[in-house]
Design a protein around this motif. Structure first.
Motif, PDB file in Angstrom:
ATOM      1  N   UNK A 221     -12.032   2.999  -0.669  1.00 45.04           N
ATOM      2  CA  UNK A 221     -11.376   1.871  -1.347  1.00 45.04           C
ATOM      3  C   UNK A 221     -11.557   1.956  -2.859  1.00 45.04           C
ATOM      4  N   UNK A 222     -12.768   2.354  -3.258  1.00 42.86           N
ATOM      5  CA  UNK A 222     -13.029   2.520  -4.692  1.00 42.86           C
ATOM      6  C   UNK A 222     -12.165   3.642  -5.257  1.00 42.86           C
TER       7      UNK A 222
ATOM      8  N   UNK B 297      -7.515  -8.388 -12.658  1.00 46.25           N
ATOM      9  CA  UNK B 297      -6.355  -7.591 -12.248  1.00 46.25           C
ATOM     10  C   UNK B 297      -5.193  -7.807 -13.222  1.00 46.25           C
TER      11      UNK B 297
ATOM     12  N   UNK C 107     -11.906  -4.389  -5.710  1.00 46.91           N
ATOM     13  CA  UNK C 107     -13.225  -3.853  -5.351  1.00 46.91           C
ATOM     14  C   UNK C 107     -14.209  -4.027  -6.503  1.00 46.91           C
ATOM     15  N   UNK C 108     -15.476  -4.137  -6.140  1.00 45.27           N
ATOM     16  CA  UNK C 108     -16.542  -4.159  -7.145  1.00 45.27           C
ATOM     17  C   UNK C 108     -17.084  -2.749  -7.289  1.00 45.27           C
TER      18      UNK C 108
ATOM     19  N   UNK D 171       2.203   1.783  -3.424  1.00 45.67           N
ATOM     20  CA  UNK D 171       1.194   2.206  -4.402  1.00 45.67           C
ATOM     21  C   UNK D 171       0.630   3.586  -4.086  1.00 45.67           C
ATOM     22  N   UNK D 172       0.856   4.072  -2.859  1.00 46.21           N
ATOM     23  CA  UNK D 172       0.449   5.440  -2.545  1.00 46.21           C
ATOM     24  C   UNK D 172      -0.899   5.579  -1.876  1.00 46.21           C
ATOM     25  N   UNK D 173      -1.307   4.565  -1.161  1.00 47.25           N
ATOM     26  CA  UNK D 173      -2.584   4.664  -0.461  1.00 47.25           C
ATOM     27  C   UNK D 173      -2.478   5.645   0.704  1.00 47.25           C
TER      28      UNK D 173
ATOM     29  N   UNK E 184       2.280  -0.571 -10.813  1.00 52.22           N
ATOM     30  CA  UNK E 184       0.980  -1.242 -10.845  1.00 52.22           C
ATOM     31  C   UNK E 184       0.817  -2.095  -9.597  1.00 52.22           C
ATOM     32  N   UNK E 185      -0.303  -1.900  -8.909  1.00 50.22           N
ATOM     33  CA  UNK E 185      -0.621  -2.753  -7.761  1.00 50.22           C
ATOM     34  C   UNK E 185      -1.775  -3.674  -8.141  1.00 50.22           C
ATOM     35  N   UNK E 186      -1.521  -4.979  -8.099  1.00 49.97           N
ATOM     36  CA  UNK E 186      -2.621  -5.935  -8.254  1.00 49.97           C
ATOM     37  C   UNK E 186      -3.178  -6.182  -6.859  1.00 49.97           C
ATOM     38  N   UNK E 187      -4.451  -5.879  -6.684  1.00 40.57           N
ATOM     39  CA  UNK E 187      -5.026  -5.847  -5.346  1.00 40.57           C
ATOM     40  C   UNK E 187      -5.297  -7.238  -4.779  1.00 40.57           C
TER      41      UNK E 187
ATOM     42  N   UNK F  10      -5.707  -6.050 -16.446  1.00 40.14           N
ATOM     43  CA  UNK F  10      -5.343  -4.633 -16.354  1.00 40.14           C
ATOM     44  C   UNK F  10      -3.824  -4.461 -16.440  1.00 40.14           C
TER      45      UNK F  10
ATOM     46  N   UNK G 247      -7.481   5.502  -8.530  1.00 40.14           N
ATOM     47  CA  UNK G 247      -6.244   6.297  -8.566  1.00 40.14           C
ATOM     48  C   UNK G 247      -5.044   5.387  -8.838  1.00 40.14           C
ATOM     49  N   UNK G 248      -5.085   4.194  -8.278  1.00 41.71           N
ATOM     50  CA  UNK G 248      -3.990   3.250  -8.509  1.00 41.71           C
ATOM     51  C   UNK G 248      -3.983   2.750  -9.957  1.00 41.71           C
ATOM     52  N   UNK G 249      -5.050   3.068 -10.679  1.00 38.19           N
ATOM     53  CA  UNK G 249      -5.071   2.750 -12.111  1.00 38.19           C
ATOM     54  C   UNK G 249      -4.790   3.998 -12.949  1.00 38.19           C
TER      55      UNK G 249
ATOM     56  N   UNK H  95       0.818  -1.214   0.000  1.00 36.51           N
ATOM     57  CA  UNK H  95       0.000   0.000   0.000  1.00 36.51           C
ATOM     58  C   UNK H  95       0.857   1.273   0.000  1.00 36.51           C
TER      59      UNK H  95
ATOM     60  N   UNK I 164      -9.303   4.772  -4.135  1.00 33.55           N
ATOM     61  CA  UNK I 164      -7.887   4.390  -4.224  1.00 33.55           C
ATOM     62  C   UNK I 164      -7.656   3.446  -5.400  1.00 33.55           C
ATOM     63  N   UNK I 165      -8.577   2.526  -5.603  1.00 30.96           N
ATOM     64  CA  UNK I 165      -8.432   1.594  -6.728  1.00 30.96           C
ATOM     65  C   UNK I 165      -8.314   2.368  -8.057  1.00 30.96           C
TER      66      UNK I 165
ATOM     67  N   UNK J 245     -17.168  -3.065 -13.140  1.00 30.51           N
ATOM     68  CA  UNK J 245     -15.856  -3.505 -12.680  1.00 30.51           C
ATOM     69  C   UNK J 245     -16.016  -4.537 -11.556  1.00 30.51           C
ATOM     70  N   UNK J 246     -15.608  -5.760 -11.851  1.00 31.15           N
ATOM     71  CA  UNK J 246     -15.648  -6.880 -10.886  1.00 31.15           C
ATOM     72  C   UNK J 246     -17.036  -7.199 -10.346  1.00 31.15           C
TER      73      UNK J 246
END
Lengths: 248, 438
Positions: free
Chosen positions: B385-386, A155, A88-89, A48-50, A81-84, A158, B391-393, A45, B388-389, A142-143
């Motif tokens: 969470x959405x 993922x 999330x949906x 990836x910059x959370x 690239x962060x594969x989670x 992407x 932004x991470x893209x 995290x 961040x997802x 998405x998902x």
């Protein structure tokens, strides 16, 4: 590609990362293993910059840039690239829209124009094949309603489309049955390249049977306590993580 | 006898002679209808906050305005009209500053069994007569009495038995802003015979930031097995007052699908009401409000399940930004003979800023014992969470927030069966977001 020097990070005043040092060169695949609570997800995290993590010491250099000074989207645009672990949906945002927006954000950073609709679709179709996904998935949210395996494949789809320089795979094997694990691993292996580095974060050795790393590191209590080659992972599988802490 | 140049609404409780509308002064039944409305409005006036139905919506700002009912001459070109319209290649009724424009409307080659008239022509008024006041109660809301007193224009649509109207009718109501403080009181009627089908969109637009009042009442009646899709898009000026009542009565097996979208106006109030009078009748009562700055939007809905085996689906969603204020009050009443009622009502809100306010009150009154009813409301923020997802893209924060807001809102539009209408409305919503055109 990536240099992590003495990285310390806290969440709500509690120090989780306590001096991480790691160098990842172009083309290398590194596995970071460790028990629950070792700081694996925090590390991915932070890279990836959370939001929500306080960096108290140290630095992360990515392609000669101070990675920690960049916003999450700037890192992504520059090829991180962060594969989670838990994708999330997002109902209401179609998969194809997300893919297009993400790709164009990267292209913009590279000074390239947006791909036109036809070129984009051709490209996406070729990547769908890689992860054995049906085109129908493009037009779903998405998902939305995806199975665990489908989410992880999405993922990797992407990742395949964005062609990152540095991919961080966070517990990509979690929640996968053996067939899905194989498909996902084949997708990742196909993306191994001399100019691309991969950092795999995982609890189990199982994933490393499919994606064979060049280096294995053991993360424990916020520090890398042992590094080695793929044999280290096998040792861990046999003996568990308890000896690591004693040894350290 | 003309209206005085400008009057505040509260001042309208002056002698009848000075405030009668132009329309139908020589029509006896209409005169007596207006007289009753005047007496009603005189005794009741505008709704006050102490009334439960108006608890969260103040009409103080409205009552301070002086309105004129005499528009100056204004022109809207056909090209302009085309640009404003939501749909092309459909039937179109255009009303400019409260007056029907035959030139701008597209009413040629109407399908057999469909009639489209306006209140200001004799035939329209005659067709409307038996239906006026059938779906609304002028003793209940001051604006309905005011509308009855002052109605000058509106559309009157009938569909004969077994006729499925293929083209959508778009009613484009344009306020040009040429006349400062213009008030228009529109009265619309839709009459659906047995087994008929129709889709209508009421589309309200304002061309300037001028103050205006639109007070509209639409009454619909659906006979056995009739299907009416009735959508509304309100994008009036940021200084407009928009007060609307939309009411229907439904016969057995009829389906009324409504979608009520509020984007514009300083103050918008919608009262949407249906009475399910025949078995197996079904209503979809959906709505979406996107408000920002100091906007205020108030949606009051009511569904009466009066007989057995009727169903209702209601979803109202709202996005509130800045210091906007939204009110949702949805009432579902299951009367004592309405066994096997299936009713679902939801109100969901997304708050973008700290300064906004939502007052939501989903209500169910159930007097039957064998029913399936669910209701609820939610108030939330953008999911971190959405965010961040995305932004991470690589999506920047503003774009990501816009996209998530759009995703939240679009659920309501996705319930519209027509692809063409859904896409047209989705495009309008996209452009309304901070990062237009995401």
């Amino acid at each position: 590609m990536l240099k992590i020097k003495n990285l310390h990070a806290s969440v709500d005043g509690k120090e989780i990362l306590r001096g991480i040092n790691l160098t990842v060169n172009a083309g290398e695949v590194h596995a970071i293993m460790g028990p629950n609570g070792a700081g694996k997800s925090t590390l991915s995290n932070v890279l990836a910059g959370r939001d929500g993590y306080e960096i108290t010491q140290g630095e992360v250099i990515y392609k000669d840039e101070d990675l920690l000074a960049l916003a999450a989207e700037e890192r992504a645009q520059r090829g991180v690239f962060l594969a989670f672990q838990y994708p999330v949906e997002i109902p209401g945002v179609s998969n194809i829209y997300l893919l297009k927006a993400a790709l164009n954000a990267v292209r913009k950073q590279q000074g390239l124009d947006d791909l036109d609709a036809i070129d984009f679709l051709t490209l996406v179709r070729s990547k769908l094949e890689l992860v054995k996904m049906d085109e129908e998935f493009l037009h779903r949210g998405v998902n939305e309603g995806f199975s665990g395996g489908e989410k992880k494949r999405n993922e990797i789809l992407q990742m395949a489309l964005l062609e990152p320089s540095l991919a961080i795979l966070d517990e990509t094997d979690s929640g996968l049955d053996i067939d899905a694990l194989r498909t996902v691993s084949e997708g990742v292996n196909a993306l191994r390249a001399d100019d691309r580095s991969i950092v795999m974060i995982t609890h189990y050795q199982r994933l490393l049977d499919y994606i064979v790393p060049d280096f294995v590191h053991v993360l424990s209590d916020g520090q890398i306590v042992k590094s080695g080659n793929k044999e280290l992972a096998k040792e861990l599988e046999k003996t568990g993580y308890s000896w690591v802490n004693e040894d350290a | 006898m003309k209206m005085p140049s400008t009057k505040s609404l509260t001042e309208l409780t002056t002698p009848f002679a000075s405030i009668t509308a132009d329309l139908g002064q020589d029509v006896a039944w209409l005169k007596s209808l207006r007289l009753r409305a005047l007496a009603q409005f005189n005794s009741q006036g505008l709704p006050a906050k102490k009334q439960e139905d108006w608890k969260y919506t103040s009409l103080w700002a409205l009552s301070q305005q002086e309105f004129t009912h005499q528009p100056d001459v204004s022109t809207v070109s056909a090209a302009q009209c085309e640009q404003l319209a939501l749909l092309s290649d459909n039937y179109r009724v255009v009303i400019v500053d409260g007056a029907f424009s035959a030139e701008l409307s597209h009413l040629d080659n109407l399908q057999q069994g469909l009639t489209i008239n306006v209140l200001s022509v004799e035939q329209g008024l005659a067709t409307a007569q038996p239906h006026l006041g059938q779906q609304i109660d002028i003793t209940k809301a001051g604006f309905n009495a005011l509308n009855t007193l002052l109605m000058n224009e509106g559309f009157v649509i009938t569909v004969d038995s077994d006729v499925q109207v293929e083209k959508t009718i778009e009613v484009l109501v344009i306020n040009t802003g040429t006349t400062a403080n213009l008030a228009t009181h529109l009265r619309n009627v839709i009459v659906m015979a047995d087994n008929s089908q129709l889709t209508v969109i009421e589309h309200y637009v304002g061309l300037t930031d001028e103050v205006s009042l639109t007070n509209v009442v639409t009454e619909a009646v659906l006979a056995t097995n009739a299907q009416l899709n009735q959508y509304k898009l309100q994008q009036e000026s940021s200084n407009a007052f928009h007060i609307a009542t939309l009411a229907a009565k439904q016969g057995s097996k009829s389906q009324w699908k409504t979608n009520n979208i509020s984007l514009g106006a300083k103050l918008a109030r919608n009262d949407v009401h249906t009475q399910l009078l025949g078995e197996q009748s079904h209503v979809v009562m959906d709505g979406l409000y996107l408000v920002n700055n100091e906007q205020h939007v108030d949606n009051h809905t009511r569904i009466d399940h009066t007989v057995a085996n009727t169903t209702s689906e209601e979803l109202y969603k709202g996005v509130l930004d800045d210091n906007s204020h939204a009110v949702f009050n949805g009432k579902v009443i299951v009367h004592k003979d309405a066994q096997k009622t299936d009713a679902n009502q939801q109100n969901k809100n997304l708050l973008i800023s700290r300064g906004c306010e939502i007052d939501t009150k989903p209500e169910m009154e159930i007097y039957a014992d064998d029913v399936k009813c669910a209701h609820g409301s939610t108030v939330g923020q953008i999911n971190e969470d959405h965010l961040f997802f995305l932004r991470a893209r690589g999506l920047d924060e503003v774009t990501a927030r816009s996209l998530l807001t759009y995703a939240f809102a679009v659920e309501v539009l996705n319930r519209i069966p027509s692809v063409e209408i859904r896409q047209a409305l989705s495009a309008v919503i996209e452009h309304r977001l901070p990062q237009g055109g995401v």
